[in-house]
Design a protein around this motif. Sequence first.
Motif, mmCIF file in Angstrom:
data_model
loop_
_atom_site.group_PDB
_atom_site.id
_atom_site.type_symbol
_atom_site.label_atom_id
_atom_site.label_comp_id
_atom_site.label_asym_id
_atom_site.label_seq_id
_atom_site.Cartn_x
_atom_site.Cartn_y
_atom_site.Cartn_z
ATOM 1 N N ARG A 1 -12.360 20.868 2.880
ATOM 2 C CA ARG A 1 -12.821 21.681 1.756
ATOM 3 C C ARG A 1 -11.680 22.422 1.084
ATOM 4 N NH1 ARG A 1 -16.596 24.832 5.008
ATOM 5 N NH2 ARG A 1 -16.813 23.155 6.478
ATOM 6 N N SER A 2 -10.687 22.827 1.856
ATOM 7 C CA SER A 2 -9.614 23.641 1.286
ATOM 8 C C SER A 2 -8.652 22.836 0.415
ATOM 9 C CB SER A 2 -8.837 24.365 2.387
ATOM 10 O OG SER A 2 -8.277 23.449 3.297
ATOM 11 N N THR A 3 -8.577 21.518 0.618
ATOM 12 C CA THR A 3 -7.617 20.704 -0.155
ATOM 13 C C THR A 3 -8.248 19.495 -0.830
ATOM 14 O OG1 THR A 3 -7.049 19.298 1.728
ATOM 15 C CG2 THR A 3 -5.740 21.326 1.414
ATOM 16 N N GLY A 4 -9.445 19.109 -0.415
ATOM 17 C CA GLY A 4 -10.078 17.912 -0.947
ATOM 18 C C GLY A 4 -9.599 16.626 -0.288
ATOM 19 N N GLU A 5 -8.637 16.729 0.618
ATOM 20 C CA GLU A 5 -8.126 15.540 1.296
ATOM 21 C C GLU A 5 -9.215 14.924 2.163
ATOM 22 O OE1 GLU A 5 -3.989 16.188 3.002
ATOM 23 O OE2 GLU A 5 -4.596 18.217 2.431
ATOM 24 N N ILE A 6 -9.129 13.609 2.338
ATOM 25 C CA ILE A 6 -10.055 12.899 3.218
ATOM 26 C C ILE A 6 -9.273 12.355 4.400
ATOM 27 C CG2 ILE A 6 -11.570 10.902 3.433
ATOM 28 C CD1 ILE A 6 -12.284 11.270 0.482
ATOM 29 N N VAL A 7 -9.784 12.638 5.596
ATOM 30 C CA VAL A 7 -9.191 12.122 6.824
ATOM 31 C C VAL A 7 -10.187 11.114 7.382
ATOM 32 C CG1 VAL A 7 -8.290 12.687 9.109
ATOM 33 C CG2 VAL A 7 -8.057 14.332 7.234
ATOM 34 N N ARG A 8 -9.747 9.884 7.543
ATOM 35 C CA ARG A 8 -10.629 8.826 8.034
ATOM 36 C C ARG A 8 -10.475 8.643 9.545
ATOM 37 N NH1 ARG A 8 -9.140 7.478 2.990
ATOM 38 N NH2 ARG A 8 -10.795 6.846 1.582
ATOM 39 N N ASP A 9 -11.589 8.678 10.225
ATOM 40 C CA ASP A 9 -11.664 8.403 11.654
ATOM 41 C C ASP A 9 -10.660 9.185 12.512
ATOM 42 O OD1 ASP A 9 -13.733 6.555 11.174
ATOM 43 O OD2 ASP A 9 -12.294 4.949 10.806
ATOM 44 N N PRO A 10 -10.653 10.517 12.404
ATOM 45 C CA PRO A 10 -9.779 11.284 13.302
ATOM 46 C C PRO A 10 -10.247 11.117 14.747
ATOM 47 C CG PRO A 10 -11.328 12.751 12.246
ATOM 48 C CD PRO A 10 -11.523 11.394 11.619
ATOM 49 N N ASP A 11 -9.358 11.408 15.666
ATOM 50 C CA ASP A 11 -9.690 11.303 17.086
ATOM 51 C C ASP A 11 -10.384 12.560 17.608
ATOM 52 O OD1 ASP A 11 -8.318 8.700 17.572
ATOM 53 O OD2 ASP A 11 -6.560 9.879 16.990
ATOM 54 N N LEU A 12 -9.927 13.733 17.134
ATOM 55 C CA LEU A 12 -10.412 15.003 17.663
ATOM 56 C C LEU A 12 -10.710 15.983 16.533
ATOM 57 C CD1 LEU A 12 -7.698 15.428 20.436
ATOM 58 C CD2 LEU A 12 -10.095 14.853 20.827
ATOM 59 N N LEU A 13 -11.567 16.949 16.824
ATOM 60 C CA LEU A 13 -11.856 18.080 15.943
ATOM 61 C C LEU A 13 -11.622 19.362 16.730
ATOM 62 C CD1 LEU A 13 -15.305 16.948 14.491
ATOM 63 C CD2 LEU A 13 -13.054 16.617 13.458
ATOM 64 N N SER A 14 -11.221 20.412 16.017
ATOM 65 C CA SER A 14 -11.038 21.705 16.663
ATOM 66 C C SER A 14 -11.321 22.797 15.641
ATOM 67 C CB SER A 14 -9.608 21.824 17.197
ATOM 68 O OG SER A 14 -9.457 23.009 17.946
ATOM 69 N N THR A 15 -11.997 23.847 16.066
ATOM 70 C CA THR A 15 -12.259 24.971 15.165
ATOM 71 C C THR A 15 -11.806 26.265 15.832
ATOM 72 O OG1 THR A 15 -14.519 25.207 15.992
ATOM 73 C CG2 THR A 15 -14.221 23.856 14.026
ATOM 74 N N TRP A 16 -11.280 27.151 15.003
ATOM 75 C CA TRP A 16 -10.721 28.414 15.486
ATOM 76 C C TRP A 16 -11.090 29.539 14.534
ATOM 77 C CZ3 TRP A 16 -7.870 28.410 19.978
ATOM 78 C CH2 TRP A 16 -7.505 27.146 20.471
ATOM 79 N N THR A 17 -11.283 30.730 15.097
ATOM 80 C CA THR A 17 -11.431 31.944 14.308
ATOM 81 C C THR A 17 -10.240 32.831 14.615
ATOM 82 O OG1 THR A 17 -13.844 31.807 14.356
ATOM 83 C CG2 THR A 17 -12.877 33.965 13.859
ATOM 84 N N LEU A 18 -9.516 33.217 13.566
ATOM 85 C CA LEU A 18 -8.323 34.059 13.719
ATOM 86 C C LEU A 18 -8.652 35.438 13.176
ATOM 87 C CD1 LEU A 18 -7.407 30.966 12.914
ATOM 88 C CD2 LEU A 18 -5.188 31.986 13.278
ATOM 89 N N GLN A 19 -8.615 36.439 14.050
ATOM 90 C CA GLN A 19 -8.964 37.798 13.683
ATOM 91 C C GLN A 19 -7.713 38.641 13.515
ATOM 92 O OE1 GLN A 19 -11.798 39.683 16.269
ATOM 93 N NE2 GLN A 19 -12.218 41.272 14.763
ATOM 94 N N ALA A 20 -7.642 39.344 12.386
ATOM 95 C CA ALA A 20 -6.518 40.242 12.134
ATOM 96 C C ALA A 20 -6.546 41.385 13.140
ATOM 97 C CB ALA A 20 -6.591 40.802 10.718
ATOM 98 N N PRO A 21 -5.377 41.876 13.542
ATOM 99 C CA PRO A 21 -5.350 42.989 14.486
ATOM 100 C C PRO A 21 -5.853 44.281 13.828
ATOM 101 C CG PRO A 21 -3.137 42.485 13.728
ATOM 102 C CD PRO A 21 -4.049 41.436 13.156
ATOM 103 N N ALA A 22 -6.384 45.170 14.652
ATOM 104 C CA ALA A 22 -6.810 46.476 14.158
ATOM 105 C C ALA A 22 -5.587 47.284 13.759
ATOM 106 C CB ALA A 22 -7.611 47.211 15.227
ATOM 107 N N ASP A 23 -5.734 48.096 12.721
ATOM 108 C CA ASP A 23 -4.615 48.969 12.312
ATOM 109 C C ASP A 23 -4.346 49.985 13.402
ATOM 110 O OD1 ASP A 23 -4.413 47.668 9.887
ATOM 111 O OD2 ASP A 23 -5.762 49.068 8.869
ATOM 112 N N SER A 24 -3.077 50.301 13.589
ATOM 113 C CA SER A 24 -2.723 51.283 14.613
ATOM 114 C C SER A 24 -2.849 52.682 14.098
ATOM 115 C CB SER A 24 -1.284 51.107 15.086
ATOM 116 O OG SER A 24 -0.860 49.807 15.097
#
Length: 103
Positions: free
Chosen positions: A80-103
């Motif tokens: 979705r972010s680039t419109g690129e198409i990847v055909r038949d990948p081997d693996l998928l992975s999803t991550w959530t990256l949380q910004a650190p709390a302000d000190s």
Amino acid sequence: MDWPTAQREWIGAVVVVGLTYVDAGGEFLRQEQVHGLIVSVDPVNGIELDLSGSRMGESYWLPPELGAFEVARPGEYRLRSTGEIVRDPDLLSTWTLQAPADS
């Protein structure tokens, strides 16, 4: 999946990675996807990708968490972010990256 098996089977695998960025309070900021070949699988340093497509030539490291990967179903995956198409990948992975709390 254990580390020796991942090291043996994942090197050279194509992976599509979904990244969700949230602020320190957990509020959504943005999403992006990247894809590429796994070039290193290390239980200390993590999983290194050699990115493809619009980010070709870049390296990207994921944390050493084997459970964050799943086998991909055959087919076309549109980033979705680039419109690129990847055909038949081997693996998928999803991550959530949380910004650190302000000190």
